[in-house]
Design an enzyme around this catalytic site. Structure first.
Site: not given
Length: 254
Positions: A160-162
């Protein structure tokens, strides 16, 4: 003759400014002659850090903002403009980063995915949107989005962060096309793994992967990013927009 600082008399908002990279950006920008409004969801901490910088003679104010709440964003921007009188720059540093990884794509929590996207992507868009009417009045408005080089090499177990940081890079390019007619430039900085509070949970092997894979083989610290941020906020970068600049010691080349 007094030395003119790089951001002399500029008026800048920095989000995520209570700690980590945002806190360091706020200090560096204010030290370069700008007046800064620091924003963060951690209200007590951002007010405390602003007080410390004020005691050093820097021109800073602070307020709370929740990037998942449109009304909170609008109130924070109204406060900032009231303090600054005008607006020349925005640094979108606030993001969900801590404890957003560790599981692979087959086991990632869909609710966590939604929260990360809501803050990191939608929140950045809404903050920028709220600032644009004021940036349009500047001679040359500047927006600096803080992404991550994880979006450039595809870090595993951090999906999700990426994905949110990849979206931020793409969104910056689209915004550049739309904001150029107002002489507003918008660019992205993609840091490597940096020694801040948000990366304390990162396993040692990931830190070692970065250090060993860099052309300049050492840990990255917040001050490594300040020069690029100051350049992008300054008049020196007046013809630079829509760009992503990795600042990671050569772990990823753009």
């Amino acid at each position: 003759m007094a030395k003119v600082q790089l951001l002399q008399d500029k008026k800048v908002i920095v989000t995520g400014a209570a700690r980590g990279l945002g806190r360091d950006f706020a200090e560096a920008i204010a030290s370069a002659g700008a007046k800064v409004v620091m924003m963060d969801i951690l209200e007590d901490l951002v007010l405390s850090e602003a007080s410390k910088l004020k005691s050093q003679g820097l021109q800073v104010e602070a307020t709370v903002v929740d990037l998942s709440n449109i009304s909170s964003i609008e109130r924070a921007v109204e406060f900032a403009v009231a303090q600054l009188d005008e607006l020349d720059g925005l640094v979108n540093c606030a993001a969900m980063a801590t404890n957003v990884g560790g599981k692979d794509m087959l086991n990632y929590d869909p609710d966590l995915w939604d929260r990360v996207m809501n803050v990191n992507v939608k929140g950045t868009w809404l903050m920028t949107r709220a600032c644009v009417p004021y940036l349009k009045k500047s001679v040359a408005g500047k927006v600096v989005n803080i992404a991550s080089d994880t979006a450039l090499w595809g870090a595993p177990k951090l999906m999700a962060y990426v994905a949110s940081k990849g979206a931020l890079i793409a969104m910056t390019r689209s915004m550049a096309r739309e904001l150029g007619e107002f002489n507003i430039s918008i660019n992205t900085i993609s840091p490597g793994l940096t020694l801040v509070e948000a990366t304390e949970y990162v396993p040692e092997e990931r830190h070692n992967l970065y250090v060993n894979g860099r052309a300049i083989q050492r840990q990255q610290v917040p001050d490594d990013l300040n020069g690029t941020a100051l350049f992008l906020l300054s008049d020196l970068s007046s013809f630079v927009t829509g760009q992503n600049i990795p600042v990671n010691g050569g772990f990823v080349f753009n």
